[in-house]
Design a protein around this motif. Structure first.
Motif, mmCIF file in Angstrom:
data_model
loop_
_atom_site.group_PDB
_atom_site.id
_atom_site.type_symbol
_atom_site.label_atom_id
_atom_site.label_comp_id
_atom_site.label_asym_id
_atom_site.label_seq_id
_atom_site.Cartn_x
_atom_site.Cartn_y
_atom_site.Cartn_z
ATOM 1 N N LEU A 1 -7.336 1.244 2.343
ATOM 2 C CA LEU A 1 -6.418 1.707 3.386
ATOM 3 C C LEU A 1 -7.133 2.665 4.332
ATOM 4 C CD1 LEU A 1 -3.631 1.930 4.677
ATOM 5 C CD2 LEU A 1 -3.060 3.704 3.006
ATOM 6 N N SER B 1 -9.440 0.701 6.570
ATOM 7 C CA SER B 1 -8.738 -0.070 7.597
ATOM 8 C C SER B 1 -8.194 0.810 8.719
ATOM 9 C CB SER B 1 -7.589 -0.859 6.964
ATOM 10 O OG SER B 1 -6.549 0.015 6.522
ATOM 11 N N ILE B 2 -8.063 2.101 8.478
ATOM 12 C CA ILE B 2 -7.592 3.030 9.512
ATOM 13 C C ILE B 2 -8.762 3.694 10.230
ATOM 14 C CG2 ILE B 2 -6.381 5.221 9.888
ATOM 15 C CD1 ILE B 2 -4.454 4.374 7.628
ATOM 16 N N VAL C 1 -0.958 7.670 12.445
ATOM 17 C CA VAL C 1 -0.714 6.551 11.544
ATOM 18 C C VAL C 1 0.787 6.367 11.373
ATOM 19 C CG1 VAL C 1 -1.082 5.647 9.220
ATOM 20 C CG2 VAL C 1 -2.878 6.989 10.332
ATOM 21 N N GLY D 1 3.145 4.073 8.837
ATOM 22 C CA GLY D 1 3.072 3.186 7.689
ATOM 23 C C GLY D 1 1.654 3.102 7.180
ATOM 24 N N ARG D 2 1.067 1.900 7.298
ATOM 25 C CA ARG D 2 -0.302 1.684 6.848
ATOM 26 C C ARG D 2 -1.223 1.277 8.000
ATOM 27 N NH1 ARG D 2 -0.602 1.069 1.311
ATOM 28 N NH2 ARG D 2 -2.457 -0.262 1.458
ATOM 29 N N ASP D 3 -0.821 1.577 9.224
ATOM 30 C CA ASP D 3 -1.573 1.128 10.388
ATOM 31 C C ASP D 3 -1.928 2.288 11.305
ATOM 32 O OD1 ASP D 3 -1.380 -1.688 9.737
ATOM 33 O OD2 ASP D 3 0.726 -1.558 10.350
ATOM 34 N N ILE E 1 -2.512 11.227 4.450
ATOM 35 C CA ILE E 1 -2.754 10.220 3.422
ATOM 36 C C ILE E 1 -3.810 10.728 2.448
ATOM 37 C CG2 ILE E 1 -3.498 7.859 2.952
ATOM 38 C CD1 ILE E 1 -2.473 7.071 5.690
ATOM 39 N N ASP F 1 -2.968 8.016 -2.381
ATOM 40 C CA ASP F 1 -2.175 7.107 -1.544
ATOM 41 C C ASP F 1 -3.012 5.935 -1.043
ATOM 42 O OD1 ASP F 1 0.032 8.812 -1.778
ATOM 43 O OD2 ASP F 1 -0.570 9.988 -0.016
ATOM 44 N N ALA F 2 -4.293 6.177 -0.761
ATOM 45 C CA ALA F 2 -5.155 5.165 -0.142
ATOM 46 C C ALA F 2 -5.952 4.358 -1.151
ATOM 47 C CB ALA F 2 -6.118 5.839 0.837
#
Length: 335
Positions: A74, A77-78, A143, A145-147, A287, A291-292
């Motif tokens: 995660l 990806s961020i 951020v 959500g997850r994006d 995060i 969490d990640a």
């Protein structure tokens, strides 16, 4: 007792990043200082001091990046889309710099200066880009959500630019103290003078970043400047100041190995301070590493590979530095 895999992976990636900063930091620093060579012979010596080891140093960057992808997908990806441009610039600069090692020694006098420029500007740009990445990371990311939902150039701020400049100064200090340890004569004497100036410049940069960072984030300010944290964490800035004093004294005393070791210590304390400020967030400001984290099965599987690979990297690193120990002179070097 169950192992906290995200915590273990955070430690592994943290060590990998720190090793990269130290080991690639001083050879990038040599590139930053490269124009200070008085003539072609001195510049050959400067490049020869890192030519046999520079590519192995970057192994730690690969370890940190792949570890982040495997253990904290995660975060990967961020961070990648948020910092795409400075990361791309860094990689391109490292390519030009790496090519310069091979081509410069084979070029004739008519084209050699182009590879000098490639080595110098590749080193400066790669370092500055890493500072932009670090500054952007400290600032945090938008951020939902997850994006990542921020803008393409959110990383480009006065703070990140200053961190980029600060990292150039810090790497130059590592490079100067490395050359003190590896060279002799007029080049070494000149590096003593540059290192004394760079220590003061680095202390100024540390002070500014240390004040600016809490201003960006109220939680960081609360962590450092509320009671009893201010007392518990006070050893970090105090030891940093004492270490800087000892470093200056070692330079005035014309010590050869101590300045490099003490410079690495300064980086360690800065790294520790950064970790204290951002813990436990892998994506500031919200995060955490838990969490990640990827599934425990994935982290366990990749951990087995790392436990096999890491000793091999450490052995190779120590062996190479042992083989290429000692002074570099105009008659001994990389060809």
């Amino acid at each position: 007792m169950a192992i906290d895999l995200p915590l273990l992976w955070a430690a592994i990636i943290g060590v990998g990043v720190y090793m990269y900063v130290l080991m690639d930091g001083f050879d990038l620093g040599v590139g930053i200082l490269f124009p200070s060579g008085a003539d072609e012979t001195e510049r050959d010596i400067m490049m020869n001091s890192v030519a046999p080891i520079w590519d192995g140093n970057e192994t730690w960057l690969v370890l940190g990046g792949t570890g982040l992808l495997a253990a904290f997908p995660l975060a990967y990806s961020i961070i990648l889309p948020a910092l795409y441009f400075p990361i791309l610039i860094m990689l391109v600069a490292l390519i030009f710099r790496g090519v310069a090692f091979e081509f410069r020694f084979k070029a004739d006098h008519r084209t050699k200066h182009w590879w000098d420029y490639s080595f110098t500007f590749g080193s400066i740009l790669a370092t500055f880009s890493q500072g932009l990445v670090l500054g952007g990371f400290i600032q945090g990311f938008q951020v939902e959500g997850r994006d990542f939902t921020g803008g393409t150039f959110d990383w480009l701020t006065p703070f990140s630019v200053f961190v980029g400049i600060a990292l150039v100064v810090g790497y130059a200090l590592l490079g100067a103290t490395w050359l003190i340890m590896k060279t002799e004569g007029e080049l070494q004497a000149r590096c003593y003078g540059m290192a004394r100036v760079l220590v003061l410049a680095m202390l100024f940069c540390i002070f500014v970043v240390s004040i600016w960072t809490p201003l960006l984030n109220e939680e960081i300010a609360q962590r450092w400047f509320t009671w009893p944290n201010i007392a518990l964490l006070s050893p970090v800035p105090i030891i940093t100041a004492l270490l800087a004093i000892v470093l200056v004294l070692s330079l005035h005393g014309r010590r050869e190995v101590a300045p490099f070791v003490l410079s690495m210590g300064l980086f360690l304390l800065c790294y520790l301070g950064l970790g204290i400020s951002l813990w436990p967030y892998v994506i500031p400001p919200d995060i955490s590493i838990w969490d990640a984290a990827s599934p425990s099965e994935t982290q366990t599987f990749v951990l087995i590979g790392v436990l096999i690979l890491l000793p091999a990297i450490l052995f190779y690193t120590f062996y190479v530095y042992y083989v290429f120990r000692g002074k570099v002179t105009k008659d001994v070097g990389y060809h």
